[in-house]
Enzyme design. Structure first.
Site, short mmCIF file in Angstrom:
data_model
loop_
_atom_site.label_atom_id
_atom_site.label_comp_id
_atom_site.label_asym_id
_atom_site.label_seq_id
_atom_site.Cartn_x
_atom_site.Cartn_y
_atom_site.Cartn_z
N HIS A 198 -11.51 18.97 -6.29
CA HIS A 198 -11.83 20.31 -5.80
C HIS A 198 -11.85 20.32 -4.27
CE1 HIS A 198 -13.24 20.27 -9.94
NE2 HIS A 198 -13.36 21.57 -9.93
N HIS A 249 -10.91 26.60 -4.92
CA HIS A 249 -12.06 26.04 -5.64
C HIS A 249 -11.71 24.71 -6.30
CE1 HIS A 249 -15.63 25.69 -8.15
NE2 HIS A 249 -14.81 25.38 -9.13
N HIS A 275 -39.77 30.22 -33.98
CA HIS A 275 -40.53 29.14 -33.37
C HIS A 275 -40.55 27.87 -34.22
CE1 HIS A 275 -41.62 32.41 -30.81
NE2 HIS A 275 -42.43 31.69 -30.08
N GLU A 308 -38.86 26.91 -18.37
CA GLU A 308 -38.61 25.60 -18.96
C GLU A 308 -37.44 24.88 -18.29
OE1 GLU A 308 -38.56 28.46 -20.67
OE2 GLU A 308 -40.42 28.42 -21.83
#
Lengths: 659, 659
Positions: A27, A258, A468, A406
């Site tokens: 790159h 890029h 959950h 998190e």
């Protein structure tokens, strides 16, 4: 811009271009666009010593835009890191070289963390800055006092993790943290106008950061901005306006820069454009000398630091050295033996996560470098205990209130770990390990420690329901190389698994905990760490040769024990194998594994999770009692029955094989 | 506040409180704190019809703070949804009830998406707003013209995904999207002052949103703010200042309100405090009538909508009905047959991801509801093709430039899917599936379709190195219930896997693609979709009874074929089993599975990924050729050799078993 800085920057550009052309891959955008920023940092500010890359009080530099790896390889090469000699630069992206496609963690060689997956690097940097402050609070300015710099592109800032860590770093007022934003307004898809409306400077302002805007191709301006950033007591973000692929007319300020292919003509045109008449990989002596001089800046500072170290009291010095060498304190696990004994004798069933908190609490007293945190789950996970919060006003605190973040936690933990000096423990619900999943990958990939405690591990949570209740998470964690996944069956195993995890230094450890109480299964005390072999016979077959073998982990070991009771009463000698860690079991010799597995017996595994992987232990005739769907909301006992995970079902699965 | 709205809100509060007390579990903070906000929305604005909950042009409401599930159950009960009668409210969190711990997607019953994992709901809402705009562009204001509301707490806003979707929604100027922020400044850990410095209103302002601040306990003020939000052409965020657990003196404005236990005394005190003298689960008739009236508001609007529908041209009407019923267009897969034939006859090796793009391009012509996107990987993944961008100025576009925001993409896709009318395809590198992992879980959990294309699937990417080389991802995806994971071996299999994935409507589909060229292995054309059985014999043993069986997926099928050649030449009759989908294979009958597996043959699996799960097919004596560590940066051929994944190694693994 000062002439020599311009030349120094161009040295980065052409080394990078030449290496990318030779590799025919890589790159170019970042090393070309960011060369002036990097030069300003390395030549004027960064405290480092290429002769002693592991100097603990060095400044940390993280190339968060890791795809621009040739930028950091060029910097390390030019400033004098032997590990990155010209041969390595020429072998960019060749198997076995020191210059892989993306920078891979080598803390002793100037690569502070592995980067590439966007957003991870800047988040690691926040962790490094936290570790610095924590150690600074323990050892003082004389010993620990350095900056952490992170180089970020637009991509890193768009990722959600960026917002999490920007918010947290601002909140914690990490004044020695500096982000250098390569503000080139171009990503692989093209102009950032295609997807971004926000003003990043305002965004950092809002999060309590000090911000500046400079011309990113004016190294003097960048250097001045860094100087200002260092003065401010907030974390700093410097927006450096640049052009991606600077120097190659065809791709400059174009999305093709890029990661697009380079051609020999590009190199010719750039040499013309930037007036660089030198052959590939040739750096004029004058420029080499300027870079070498930059590489020598830190040696004097390091010597002064060594002098200060030599004046430390011996015990403090020993403690610092211990930390830098990853050594554990003497007798760190002494209290665990008593804990095991006490729990072996206590018939009370305790929630796995509470037992884990108990162990953490003991270890936090014995191991002062432990820092804990649980994103907005302090109450549910009980892993704060005696620890006080690490805040902007109190850096001696050892509990981080991460907020509901998190992903940030995981990456910050990795940053603290690679910084050294801190042992980081992070806790959340197992189902939310997903939110931090890539940080687990990075820890495993880097082969670094890290204690990840995941609670509420199955349908055993009951009423909160399937959102959950993890069913797939255990398998997905077991898929990682280098990671140890423990699922302890009771408080005694909990202590043993923690003891093993704390000592696991070449990869991360996860400790999977139930929310529901775990009936004690290890009721006879032994000093030996039985979990160390990964799996062991918890209760052997009685009354004859073993006919049945039941494998289980965690809470389900108690189900296995009840099933065994049924079978023994029916005259079927049955063993229960507790299997807290597949990884450790796989490391045992074949004889041991065969003994445990009992290949000629009727084999059944019981785990309140998906089957994936269990066939290895139960063989083609064995049976699995567990989940084949997501869970359900309801009373825990009802839910276990609903999914057929019962002692009776396990016993029946053994019997049915015996005919 | 208008008296009757106050009473209506209190009805929510006490129903919720009574249900939570009866369940002895649940989160009181949100239903108590947010009752006034919810009342303002449902009584004054929301376009819905409890008698026809699946009315396509209804407004969408998402309770992103899903832990406050009793809020939405109360709303649906009071406003007249039969599915949530009083019996269900009384059975909150009981196994088998319609009122599980967290709201679970039932689009036909007022639960627009499953929520609980923070941040997912608001992101789903952005997807719904995009779907609305896309359909609006196709069918006009008469047929599709509704708002999408999301109720968010502080937790949702702290998650990284929030920043991703806030940025994107602002950028896309989704004017019919309204966030109601329950600004109670309290999370489970306590005051948000412990972790937040940012001003959320400024944050939304910066992202191009219309923002307001109101007293969240003044339903009239909230209703007025919603009216203003609807007028503005930007997405709107209304910061509703509230007190968590409003009404129960012990917990109001306290962290204990979030998810802490309620006691009978709390109910007594709240009844006193809010002047609610009624028995548990008893709602006074007047208040019931007010709520019933609110539930009738939409019926007239729906009738008008039906009238407008009846005036649509028949073909347009048929098309709209088709979309709402998840039906595929006639002959949607007609072009795939020609594609298969053409590729069976073409000896050119093509990158998997390019073949996937080719198929997408064909299907995008045939299936107008397909919308594609690949976070900043348009060039690398080639999944834009003929599609034009969906932008703030052109809602007819079918390619979304997500920016570098994988997590947002996943959740937005889920939102588009549950909205109906759009078939969403999302593409990124397999290693970055981690960033959107929880959205895959949500799709699997909800059992909804969604095409997730994951490219750059192994060490086959070569030089970019281990950060970009998944080894654990395949196993971690195979662990999901309800998900179909395909790893096609060549362009023919690619077309077949897409064909199956498009038809998979009770769960998501992932299509795993190589970056490197796939040598054609399906060189004989057949109309039959061989991938439909999950695994099939690609090349049978020749010259005698089968002695060896080689299982492989994706690129490694070509390695298996080369290994077979070696073995056949040595006189060892060997079959190659291509196994694009374990899930579909597991659905086959035992006879078929036994035939494919060849249990009495020497079995070897080859896959450039970890072993986890393969033991099920290779048995205890079989061998696995694959990865047991992370990858390495280098030329692809070098890397495969380095890790011993070669035809020779596979052949040797077969032979060694035959002795």
């Amino acid at each position: 811009m000062t002439v020599h800085m311009k030349d120094m920057a161009n040295a980065i550009r052409f080394l990078s271009m030449d290496a990318i052309l030779k590799a025919n891959d890589g790159h170019p955008g970042t090393p070309l666009g960011g060369a002036d920023i990097a030069t300003a940092l390395y030549a004027k500010h960064l405290k480092f010593d290429p002769q002693n890359p592991d100097w603990p009080d060095r400044d940390r530099f993280v190339l968060s835009a890791g795809h621009g790896s040739m930028l950091i390889y060029s910097l390390l090469h030019l400033s004098g890191y032997e590990h990155f000699d010209l041969e390595q630069i020429k072998n960019f992206r060749v198997l076995g070289s020191n210059t892989p496609g993306h920078p891979e963690y080598e803390g002793d060689n100037g690569i502070e963390t592995t980067t590439g997956p966007l957003g991870q690097g800047i988040a690691n940097a926040v962790g490094m800055a936290i570790a610095e402050q924590s150690l600074n609070a323990r050892f003082g300015d004389d010993i620990v006092d350095h900056y952490t710099y992170a180089y970020t592109g637009d991509g890193c800032l768009m990722e959600g993790i960026a917002s999490e860590v920007i918010a947290l770093a601002g909140y914690l007022k990490l004044g020695k943290l500096v982000f250098l934003w390569d503000d080139n307004r171009m990503t692989d898809d093209g102009s950032t106008d295609q997807a971004v409306i926000e003003d990043n400077v305002a965004r950092f302002d809002g999060a309590g950061w000090h911000t500046q805007r400079v011309d990113g191709h004016d190294a003097d301006a960048v250097a001045a901005a860094i100087a200002a950033a260092k003065q401010d007591d907030r974390p700093s973000m410097i927006a450096c306006r640049t052009f991606i692929g600077f120097g190659i007319p065809r791709i400059q300020n174009d999305r093709a820069a890029h990661g697009g292919k380079l051609f020999p003509e590009d190199s010719v045109a750039a040499r013309e454009n930037l007036n660089w008449p030198h052959e590939p990989f040739v750096i004029p002596e004058k420029i080499r000398q300027d870079w070498a001089a930059a590489g020598l800046n830190g040696a004097k500072e390091r010597q002064a630091w060594l002098d200060r170290c030599s004046k430390m009291p011996a015990d403090k010095r020993a403690e610092f050295d211990r930390l830098m060498n990853w050594h554990l304190p003497k007798d760190w696990n002494a209290t665990l033996k008593a804990f095991k004994k006490e729990n072996a004798e206590d018939p009370t069933a305790k929630p796995g996560i509470a037992a884990s908190g108990d162990v953490l609490s003991l270890l936090a007293d014995a191991i002062p470098e432990i820092m804990s945190g649980a994103p907005d789950l302090e109450a549910a996970t009980k892993h704060k205990r005696q620890l006080t919060p690490f805040t902007k006003d109190d850096r001696s605190g050892r509990y981080i209130h991460y907020g509901v973040r998190e992903h940030a936690m995981g990456a910050i933990m990795n940053g603290m770990t690679v910084h050294r000096g801190v042992m980081s423990v992070g806790t959340t619900f197992l189902v939310f390990s997903d939110y931090m999943r890539h940080t687990l990958r990075m820890a495993a990939l880097m082969g670094i420690p890290g204690l990840f405690v995941f609670s509420h591990d199955s349908i055993g949570i009951g009423k909160n329901g399937p959102t959950h209740q993890p069913v797939e998470s255990l398998a997905s964690l077991r898929a990682y190389p280098n990671m140890w996944v423990f699922r302890p069956a009771d408080p005694v195993e909990m202590a043993e698994c923690w003891e093993l995890g704390i000592q696991h230094q070449d990869g991360p450890t996860t400790i999977i905990c139930s929310r529901q109480p775990l009936p004690p299964v290890r009721t006879v005390h032994t000093d030996e760490n039985l979990c160390a072999r990964g799996a062991y016979i918890l209760a052997d077959a009685e009354g004859g040769p073993r006919q049945g073998t039941i494998f289980a982990t965690g809470y389900e070991v108690s189900i296995a024990m009840d099933a065994r009771k049924i079978l023994q009463e029916k005259g079927i000698p049955t063993a229960v194998v507790s299997m807290p860690s597949w990884e450790l079991f796989e490391q045992q010799d074949e004889d041991y594994r065969d003994t445990i597995i009992g290949r000629d017996t009727a084999r059944v595994a019981v785990e309140a999770a998906v089957r994936l992987g269990w066939d290895r232990y139960i063989g083609e005739k064995g049976k699995f009692i567990g989940m084949s769907s997501f869970g359900a909301s309801g009373d825990m006992e009802d839910v276990f029955k609903h999914f057929g995970i019962t002692p009776e079902a396990v016993a029946e699965a053994v019997q049915s094989q015996l005919g």
